[in-house]
Design an enzyme around this catalytic site. Structure first.
Site, PDB file in Angstrom:
ATOM      1  CD  GLU A 147      41.922 -29.252  38.929  1.00 17.79           C
ATOM      2  OE1 GLU A 147      42.413 -29.435  40.017  1.00 17.79           O
ATOM      3  OE2 GLU A 147      41.231 -28.892  38.049  1.00 17.79           O
ATOM      4  CE  LYS A 181      37.845 -34.463  38.249  1.00 16.36           C
ATOM      5  NZ  LYS A 181      38.796 -34.683  37.134  1.00 16.36           N
ATOM      6  CG  HIS A 234      37.036 -29.181  36.291  1.00 11.39           C
ATOM      7  ND1 HIS A 234      37.450 -29.678  35.467  1.00 11.39           N
ATOM      8  CD2 HIS A 234      37.962 -29.722  37.023  1.00 11.39           C
ATOM      9  CE1 HIS A 234      38.593 -31.028  36.028  1.00 11.39           C
ATOM     10  NE2 HIS A 234      38.669 -30.721  37.022  1.00 11.39           N
ATOM     11  N   GLY A 286      40.559 -37.517  41.939  1.00  8.97           N
ATOM     12  CA  GLY A 286      40.307 -39.016  41.933  1.00  8.97           C
ATOM     13  C   GLY A 286      40.517 -39.473  43.821  1.00  8.97           C
ATOM     14  CB  SER A 327      47.650 -36.808  38.804  1.00  8.16           C
ATOM     15  OG  SER A 327      46.944 -37.297  37.672  1.00  8.16           O
ATOM     16  N   GLY A 372      43.775 -36.514  35.958  1.00  7.00           N
ATOM     17  CA  GLY A 372      43.249 -37.655  35.753  1.00  7.00           C
ATOM     18  C   GLY A 372      44.114 -38.404  34.803  1.00  7.00           C
ATOM     19  CD  GLU A 385      37.203 -33.127  34.216  1.00  6.20           C
ATOM     20  OE1 GLU A 385      36.507 -33.407  35.145  1.00  6.20           O
ATOM     21  OE2 GLU A 385      38.021 -34.010  34.657  1.00  6.20           O
ATOM     22  CG  ASN A 401      36.062 -31.855  41.389  1.00  3.17           C
ATOM     23  OD1 ASN A 401      34.595 -31.885  41.690  1.00  3.17           O
ATOM     24  ND2 ASN A 401      36.714 -31.526  40.331  1.00  3.17           N
TER      25      ASN A 401
END
Ligand code: 13P
Length: 257
Positions: free
Chosen positions: A178, A20, A106, A241, A219, A184, A108, A18
């Protein structure tokens, strides 16, 4: 639904990047070419690798990944099919770029765009209607975990999907657990914490559970992927990430025992 949909969603080892809101045409070209070049080894190990890119890069993903075993997708879709919804992107538009997956719900988006579980389920329905596979994200906040509400939160988010989509349609989705506190932050859930939630999810999914891929996200790194993916109900990962650097993404794709 098209016949290939069930194989897109069927339970298998998966690693999904992902991205992002990251990337540029130049950086993506390097990363997509590197993903595509390493894919034979991953595919040989029975792992399906995908990347979910920002909307403007779908055309580039199609151009550089067509013919490789790496699949691509988007990170959101409108609940609406078309019309006066300025700024929205429909699932059908995403499908036109050869996408296989769309992430929905998600944390976010739930946090920054006030997306409710009902809206998320509606988006998953729109993605299925466009013959793609939704990757439905669920997860609790740190506060909810600390007051022992994890299972209640997960069950609540899942039950809305079951009500809106039904178990038969849900069997054509991928689910990603998640925990918000692990995204993150560098703070990964332990393999035991992840297995506990995945086992709970699979049981709650009833007859649909055995065939659904359950991914963990939060993570995931080369150093912890193997122990997470070794858990019996963890079918792979949704990687943020670490999906942006091939030096990190590739070892994660190889982390299945
Ligand atoms: P990180 O891997 O950066 O923690 O992000 C996880 C995530 O949100 C994937 O969707």
């Amino acid at each position: 639904m098209r016949a290939s949909q069930s194989s897109d969603a069927a339970r298998k080892k998966r690693v999904v990047g992902n991205w992002k809101m990251n990337g540029s045409l130049a950086a993506n070209a390097e990363l997509l070419r590197a993903c595509s070049a390493s894919v034979e080894a991953w595919a040989g190990a029975g792992v399906e690798v995908s990347v979910c890119v920002p909307f403007p890069y779908l055309a580039q993903a199609r151009e550089l990944l067509s013919g490789s075993a790496v699949r691509w997708g988007a990170q959101d879709a409108s609940v609406h099919a078309s019309g006066a919804y300025t700024g929205e992107v429909s699932a059908q538009m995403i499908a036109e770029f050869g996408a296989s997956f769309v992430i929905v719900g998600h944390s976010e988006r739930r946090a920054h765009h006030s997306e409710t579980s009902a809206l998320v389920a509606g988006k998953a329905a729109a993605v299925l209607a466009a013959a793609m596979t939704p990757i439905i994200c669920l997860g609790e906040t740190l506060e909810e975990r600390e007051i022992d509400m994890t299972e209640a939160v997960i069950a609540g988010q899942l039950s809305v999907c079951v009500e809106v989509l039904g178990l038969d349609a849900l069997a054509h989705c991928v689910i990603a657990y998640e925990p918000v506190w692990a995204i993150g932050t560098g703070r990964t859930a332990t393999p035991e914490q992840v297995q506990a939630v995945h086992g709970f999810l699979r049981t709650r999914l009833g007859r649909a559970g055995a065939g659904i891929s359950l991914l963990y996200g939060g993570s995931v790194k080369p150093s912890n992927a193997a122990e997470l993916f070794a858990m019996p109900d963890v079918d792979g990962g949704l990687i943020g990430g670490a999906s942006l650097k091939i030096e990190d993404f590739e070892p994660i794709c190889r982390a299945f025992g």
